[in-house]
Design a protein around this motif. Structure first.
Motif, PDB file in Angstrom:
ATOM      1  N   GLU A 154       0.824  -1.228  -0.141  1.00 34.82           N
ATOM      2  CA  GLU A 154      -0.425  -0.156   0.306  1.00 34.82           C
ATOM      3  C   GLU A 154       1.628   1.155  -0.116  1.00 34.82           C
ATOM      4  O   GLU A 154       0.573   2.142  -0.718  1.00 34.82           O
ATOM      5  CB  GLU A 154      -1.049  -0.212   1.176  1.00 34.82           C
ATOM      6  CG  GLU A 154      -0.275   0.455   2.498  1.00 34.82           C
ATOM      7  CD  GLU A 154      -0.054  -1.235   3.457  1.00 34.82           C
ATOM      8  OE1 GLU A 154       0.118  -2.347   2.260  1.00 34.82           O
ATOM      9  OE2 GLU A 154       0.609  -1.602   4.313  1.00 34.82           O
ATOM     10  N   CYS A 158       0.852   4.064  -3.327  1.00 29.96           N
ATOM     11  CA  CYS A 158       0.540   5.668  -2.828  1.00 29.96           C
ATOM     12  C   CYS A 158       1.665   6.360  -3.216  1.00 29.96           C
ATOM     13  O   CYS A 158       1.464   7.529  -3.808  1.00 29.96           O
ATOM     14  CB  CYS A 158       0.335   6.032  -1.126  1.00 29.96           C
ATOM     15  SG  CYS A 158       0.019   7.234  -0.554  1.00 29.96           S
ATOM     16  N   TYR A 193      -7.785  -0.025  -5.859  1.00 29.04           N
ATOM     17  CA  TYR A 193      -7.256  -0.089  -4.566  1.00 29.04           C
ATOM     18  C   TYR A 193      -7.284  -1.390  -3.451  1.00 29.04           C
ATOM     19  O   TYR A 193      -6.954  -1.871  -2.992  1.00 29.04           O
ATOM     20  CB  TYR A 193      -6.702   1.099  -3.818  1.00 29.04           C
ATOM     21  CG  TYR A 193      -6.690   2.542  -4.263  1.00 29.04           C
ATOM     22  CD1 TYR A 193      -5.526   2.346  -4.774  1.00 29.04           C
ATOM     23  CD2 TYR A 193      -6.980   3.123  -4.368  1.00 29.04           C
ATOM     24  CE1 TYR A 193      -4.482   3.296  -5.856  1.00 29.04           C
ATOM     25  CE2 TYR A 193      -6.572   4.521  -5.290  1.00 29.04           C
ATOM     26  CZ  TYR A 193      -5.714   4.301  -5.921  1.00 29.04           C
ATOM     27  OH  TYR A 193      -5.273   5.348  -6.132  1.00 29.04           O
ATOM     28  N   LEU A 197      -5.079  -5.075  -2.986  1.00 30.40           N
ATOM     29  CA  LEU A 197      -4.453  -5.335  -2.114  1.00 30.40           C
ATOM     30  C   LEU A 197      -4.858  -6.442  -0.938  1.00 30.40           C
ATOM     31  O   LEU A 197      -4.592  -6.741  -0.040  1.00 30.40           O
ATOM     32  CB  LEU A 197      -4.919  -3.997  -0.947  1.00 30.40           C
ATOM     33  CG  LEU A 197      -3.850  -2.386  -1.650  1.00 30.40           C
ATOM     34  CD1 LEU A 197      -4.070  -1.309  -0.724  1.00 30.40           C
ATOM     35  CD2 LEU A 197      -2.070  -3.264  -1.357  1.00 30.40           C
ATOM     36  N   SER A 200      -2.497  -8.660   0.210  1.00 21.82           N
ATOM     37  CA  SER A 200      -1.746  -8.131   1.129  1.00 21.82           C
ATOM     38  C   SER A 200      -1.595  -8.626   2.431  1.00 21.82           C
ATOM     39  O   SER A 200      -2.506  -8.721   3.080  1.00 21.82           O
ATOM     40  CB  SER A 200      -1.588  -6.207   0.438  1.00 21.82           C
ATOM     41  OG  SER A 200      -2.857  -5.836   1.986  1.00 21.82           O
ATOM     42  N   ARG A 203      -2.876  -5.729   4.636  1.00 22.93           N
ATOM     43  CA  ARG A 203      -4.622  -5.820   4.607  1.00 22.93           C
ATOM     44  C   ARG A 203      -5.552  -7.532   5.472  1.00 22.93           C
ATOM     45  O   ARG A 203      -5.787  -6.812   6.173  1.00 22.93           O
ATOM     46  CB  ARG A 203      -5.036  -5.784   2.849  1.00 22.93           C
ATOM     47  CG  ARG A 203      -6.453  -4.862   2.926  1.00 22.93           C
ATOM     48  CD  ARG A 203      -6.809  -5.298   2.211  1.00 22.93           C
ATOM     49  NE  ARG A 203      -8.439  -5.750   2.116  1.00 22.93           N
ATOM     50  CZ  ARG A 203      -9.777  -6.801   1.262  1.00 22.93           C
ATOM     51  NH1 ARG A 203      -9.231  -5.893   0.070  1.00 22.93           N
ATOM     52  NH2 ARG A 203     -10.330  -7.987   1.680  1.00 22.93           N
ATOM     53  N   LEU A 219      -7.639   3.910   2.022  1.00 27.86           N
ATOM     54  CA  LEU A 219      -6.733   4.194   0.623  1.00 27.86           C
ATOM     55  C   LEU A 219      -8.772   5.088  -0.214  1.00 27.86           C
ATOM     56  O   LEU A 219      -8.325   4.232  -1.452  1.00 27.86           O
ATOM     57  CB  LEU A 219      -7.609   2.712   0.035  1.00 27.86           C
ATOM     58  CG  LEU A 219      -6.582   1.302   0.665  1.00 27.86           C
ATOM     59  CD1 LEU A 219      -7.309   0.536   0.706  1.00 27.86           C
ATOM     60  CD2 LEU A 219      -5.453   1.365   0.320  1.00 27.86           C
TER      61      LEU A 219
END
Lengths: 239, 239
Positions: A154, A158, A193, A197, A200, A203, A219
Motif C-alpha cells: 500500500e 501511494c 485499491y 490489496l 497484501s 490488509r 485508501l
C-alpha cells in the motif's frame, strides 16, 4: 535545464542508499500512521510529536500529554489512543498537541531525520500534496514505511501515485527502478485499491483485527487539504 | 498440511530479513549474470566458479583459468570474457571450468552463502526450474540481484514469474508483500517484457552500450533445460 528527480524508496532501512541530493522527503505509511496524522490535522490538532519508542511515549504520557501508541495494529495497554483514524474525528483534540508512536510509520519519519524538509503523505492528502510538490523545483524522495523494514504494497502504491502525478506534470524525472515499479503497481491498482490489496499482508493483518472500515477510509484519496510537515522535531500543518 | 512458502526478496542486502526457514534460494540476475550462467551450461561448460572481487578473479586468471569479469556492463580490461550470453554460444568452452565475477549477479550468490541449496534462475530456464521447484516440498526464496543493492525491475519480474507459477500450482503459499508485488508486476509485464522494461534503468544502461540484442535474448523465456546449482562453492548443472 535538468528536471528535478522524484524517486521512491520502499523502506526506511534502504534510505541511506537513496538520501543523497534530495531536498524533500515524503514519509508514507498508508495503513495507518500517515493517514492518522493527516486526519488529526484535518480535525484541528495543532501539533504532533512523533516518537520512536514506547519508553519515550510513556515519558510524555506521565507529563500529561495526549499520547497515541500502537504496536502490531492495536492500542498499547496504558495509552488511550491508537492508530485508527476514526479516533481523531472529533473536536476533543482541537488545538492540542498529540504524541504518536506506531510500529512502522514513525520509523520512516525518524529515518529521514537529517533531510531538509519532511512532509507527510497518504492517499487522504494525495492531490494537495502533489500540487504543492509540483510547485517546488526540488528533488523529492517518497519514503515508504514498509512492514518491519520489508516492502509493503500500500505504501508503494501511494508512492507510485505521487510519482505518477509528478512525472505526468513533465516537470520531474525518475531514474530508479523502484520508482518505475511503484508507478506500474499504482497503474494496476488505481481502479480498485481495495481489491488490489486483497492479497497484501497488511490488509490481511488488519482485516483479522476487524479494521476493514479503517482500510477503506485510508485508501480513499483526497479527503483533506492538509500537508503535515516537520518543524523543530514536531509535525505541523503547512497550509 | 501447511503449504511450503515461496517468497521474493528484491535485493541481496535485504536477504537477512528473509533467510529464516528457507531450504532453497534461487539467485536471479536477468541482465545478465544468471542468464550467462544458464547459457554457458547449455553450451557445455562443466563448472563455473563465482567470485565476488576482481582481485580473486585476477588470481584465477594468473593460474590459467578462463575468467569472465564484468563491471558496469563492460568487460574489465585484462580479461577475455564479459557478461554477454552470446560470448558463450560456441564450443570453445565445452567441458571447461569458468570463473565469473559480475557487478551484481555474483553478489546475490555470495549473499546466500549459508543456504542449504542454491539454484540459478533466469527467464531462459524458467519452466524447467519451476517444474523442478514444484516437485520439491520445500520453502523457496527467490533472490533478486538488484542494481547496487537497489530494487531492479527485470529481476523482480522474473521472480514474480516463478512465484506466480508456483502459487498457481496450488502447492505453495506466499505471505510477504514483496511476493504479491512481484507477481503483479509480472502479470503486467508478461505480454511484452521488452516494452514493459523500456523505462527500466538497467535496460537504459545496456541500451547505451548497444546491448539490445543481449536484452531481448535474456528476456525470452524457456530457451534451455539447464538448472545450475551450487556444490562445494562452484556451480554445476543439476540435470
Amino acid at each position: 535545464m535538468v528536471k528535478p528527480k522524484v524517486e521512491v524508496c520502499f523502506t526506511p532501512n534502504l534510505y541511506p542508499l537513496y538520501n543523497d541530493d534530495f531536498d524533500v522527503v515524503v514519509a508514507i505509511d498508508v495503513l495507518r500512521a500517515t493517514s492518522v496524522i493527516c486526519t488529526a490535522f484535518h480535525h484541528g490538532v495543532d501539533k504532533i510529536i512523533p516518537v520512536s519508542s514506547l519508553e519515550e511515549a510513556t515519558t510524555y504520557l506521565k507529563k500529561g500529554y495526549q499520547v497515541a501508541a500502537e504496536r502490531k495494529g492495536k492500542i498499547v495497554d496504558g495509552f488511550n489512543l491508537g492508530n485508527s483514524p476514526f479516533s481523531y474525528m472529533n473536536n476533543n483534540l482541537k488545538g492540542q498537541t498529540l504524541v504518536l508512536t506506531t510500529t512502522n510509520g514513525t520509523k520512516a519519519i525518524h529515518a529521514a531525520k537529517d533531510c531538509k524538509q519532511l512532509l507527510i503523505g497518504s492517499f487522504l492528502n494525495l492531490q494537495i500534496l502533489c500540487d504543492y510538490l509540483i510547485e517546488q523545483n526540488k528533488n523529492i524522495l517518497l519514503l515508504g514505511s514498509g512492514w518491519q523494514n520489508k516492502f509493503c504494497l500500500e505504501d508503494s502504491i501511494c508512492a507510485g501515485a505521487i510519482c505518477d502525478e509528478l512525472i505526468n506534470s513533465n516537470k520531474f524525472q525518475s531514474v530508479n527502478d523502484s520508482s518505475v515499479g511503484a508507478r506500474y503497481l499504482y497503474q494496476s491498482a488505481k481502479s480498485n485499491y481495495f481489491g488490489f490489496l486483497k492479497a497484501s499482508s497488511h490488509r490481511k493483518r488488519l482485516k483479522n483485527l476487524n479494521l476493514n472500515k479503517d482500510i477503506k477510509y485510508c485508501l480513499t484519496p483526497n479527503q483533506t487539504d492538509v500537508i503535515p510537515y516537520r518543524v523543530n522535531g514536531s509535525l505541523k500543518n503547512l497550509i
